[in-house]
Enzyme design. Sequence first.
Site, PDB file in Angstrom:
ATOM      1  N   ASP A 105      26.046  18.162  19.766  1.00  0.00           N
ATOM      2  CA  ASP A 105      26.767  19.084  19.219  1.00  0.00           C
ATOM      3  C   ASP A 105      27.977  19.041  19.933  1.00  0.00           C
ATOM      4  O   ASP A 105      28.020  18.754  21.121  1.00  0.00           O
ATOM      5  CB  ASP A 105      26.305  20.895  19.359  1.00  0.00           C
ATOM      6  CG  ASP A 105      25.664  21.008  20.796  1.00  0.00           C
ATOM      7  OD1 ASP A 105      24.884  20.199  21.432  1.00  0.00           O
ATOM      8  OD2 ASP A 105      26.167  22.278  21.460  1.00  0.00           O
ATOM      9  N   HIS A 153      29.321  19.380  23.899  1.00  0.00           N
ATOM     10  CA  HIS A 153      28.262  19.404  24.705  1.00  0.00           C
ATOM     11  C   HIS A 153      27.559  17.948  24.609  1.00  0.00           C
ATOM     12  O   HIS A 153      27.087  17.441  25.609  1.00  0.00           O
ATOM     13  CB  HIS A 153      27.113  20.173  23.965  1.00  0.00           C
ATOM     14  CG  HIS A 153      25.930  20.621  24.946  1.00  0.00           C
ATOM     15  ND1 HIS A 153      25.087  21.556  24.452  1.00  0.00           N
ATOM     16  CD2 HIS A 153      25.559  20.228  25.926  1.00  0.00           C
ATOM     17  CE1 HIS A 153      24.207  21.749  25.554  1.00  0.00           C
ATOM     18  NE2 HIS A 153      24.269  21.040  26.542  1.00  0.00           N
ATOM     19  N   HIS A 184      29.870  24.035  21.581  1.00  0.00           N
ATOM     20  CA  HIS A 184      28.780  23.753  21.089  1.00  0.00           C
ATOM     21  C   HIS A 184      28.456  24.431  19.704  1.00  0.00           C
ATOM     22  O   HIS A 184      29.389  25.135  19.028  1.00  0.00           O
ATOM     23  CB  HIS A 184      27.720  24.630  21.903  1.00  0.00           C
ATOM     24  CG  HIS A 184      27.581  24.392  23.338  1.00  0.00           C
ATOM     25  ND1 HIS A 184      26.892  23.824  24.182  1.00  0.00           N
ATOM     26  CD2 HIS A 184      28.657  25.041  24.195  1.00  0.00           C
ATOM     27  CE1 HIS A 184      27.056  24.120  25.236  1.00  0.00           C
ATOM     28  NE2 HIS A 184      28.148  24.547  25.533  1.00  0.00           N
ATOM     29  N   TYR A 185      27.534  23.923  18.967  1.00  0.00           N
ATOM     30  CA  TYR A 185      26.965  24.536  17.861  1.00  0.00           C
ATOM     31  C   TYR A 185      25.584  25.003  18.084  1.00  0.00           C
ATOM     32  O   TYR A 185      25.121  24.826  18.935  1.00  0.00           O
ATOM     33  CB  TYR A 185      27.110  23.782  16.447  1.00  0.00           C
ATOM     34  CG  TYR A 185      25.901  22.479  16.281  1.00  0.00           C
ATOM     35  CD1 TYR A 185      24.673  22.693  16.634  1.00  0.00           C
ATOM     36  CD2 TYR A 185      26.714  21.533  16.013  1.00  0.00           C
ATOM     37  CE1 TYR A 185      23.956  21.572  16.613  1.00  0.00           C
ATOM     38  CE2 TYR A 185      25.600  20.309  15.668  1.00  0.00           C
ATOM     39  CZ  TYR A 185      24.535  20.381  15.960  1.00  0.00           C
ATOM     40  OH  TYR A 185      23.537  19.328  15.889  1.00  0.00           O
ATOM     41  N   THR A 186      25.032  26.199  17.382  1.00  0.00           N
ATOM     42  CA  THR A 186      24.177  27.045  17.524  1.00  0.00           C
ATOM     43  C   THR A 186      22.833  26.426  16.997  1.00  0.00           C
ATOM     44  O   THR A 186      21.858  26.430  17.499  1.00  0.00           O
ATOM     45  CB  THR A 186      24.073  28.454  17.118  1.00  0.00           C
ATOM     46  OG1 THR A 186      24.374  28.472  15.781  1.00  0.00           O
ATOM     47  CG2 THR A 186      25.239  29.193  17.817  1.00  0.00           C
ATOM     48  N   GLU A 200      29.739  28.906  21.977  1.00  0.00           N
ATOM     49  CA  GLU A 200      28.780  28.529  21.005  1.00  0.00           C
ATOM     50  C   GLU A 200      29.499  29.013  19.474  1.00  0.00           C
ATOM     51  O   GLU A 200      29.928  30.037  19.290  1.00  0.00           O
ATOM     52  CB  GLU A 200      27.318  29.311  21.081  1.00  0.00           C
ATOM     53  CG  GLU A 200      26.823  28.650  22.253  1.00  0.00           C
ATOM     54  CD  GLU A 200      25.790  27.748  21.964  1.00  0.00           C
ATOM     55  OE1 GLU A 200      26.015  27.062  20.772  1.00  0.00           O
ATOM     56  OE2 GLU A 200      25.261  27.168  22.822  1.00  0.00           O
TER      57      GLU A 200
END
Length: 323
Positions: A215, A205, A89-91, A158
Amino acid sequence: MSKSLLAGLALAMMLAGCASTPAPAPTPMVDTDAIDRIFSNVPVIDDPAPARRYSPAQGAALERRSGYRVDHSVSSPGQNQRIRFLVLHYTGGDDTAAFRALTGNNVSAHYLVTAAPGEYQNQPVVMQLVDENRRAWHAGVSSWGDRINLNDTSIGIEIVNRGHYPSPDGMVWDPYSRAQIELVTALARDIVDRYHIAPENVLGHSDIAPGRKVDPGPFFPWQRLYEAGVGAWPERHVVTRYQRELSASPLSMAQLQRALGLWGYPVSVTGTYDEPTRKALGAFQMHFRPADTHGNVDVESQAILLALLERYHGLADVRAVHQ
């Protein structure tokens, strides 16, 4: 007797019947012996043999729990790993926002790669927020293949990254730093090796929630991760072969949907270019062909998809696409 008198007598009888007290309901019979049997103590026999006595050396190997000990000396082969997927994921923000979100009550992840990872003795440091044997809340409503609710069977990483945001030049995506990718690579390779996660089960994700999530985005270097031994990637010469074949005879919509479903996306074979198909194809392009991620049907995406199926699932799945 006159008709009026008869009518009066009939009415009186009817009223008397309505006003009379109904007969009492029968008293239910209760089998008190049966109730006694339910609540009586079941028989417990005396121990047929004395308990095994562990030696001090054997006892030292036992795990102590509340009121009892556990012997781990015998293991059953009838088991497998809970962890089957790795999800990246990215945040969507900076470090502060990431820590605030991921240490709250609604969202979590097993690992957090900060914007500028720390170092100790020339090795990068990752933040672990949830033990791997615990279920983190990172995937949400999700599916891949025959699995749903991937929080149950995955580890989530993440990465601090702004994601996408508007600019005067249109929508802009943030790239990842070299330090972040090096740490993600080391971490992912370790997780994949320890849990024997299949290459096709290293996912974004966006793969497990197409259309709902995007993401880690088009700037995540999936090919570089593959070259380090993590995740799936098609062989170039196989993609080229399928491009030649498909240029003459591309997949029908039903065949494309079948191929996306076989790879893992939640797509039904309807034969029409519907919204679930567009979202799944866009997620696939985000992962394997990020130059154009709008979900438009093209030969290149079809060729990459068939090359992946051939490499990781086998030719039987490729044949199944063409049925």
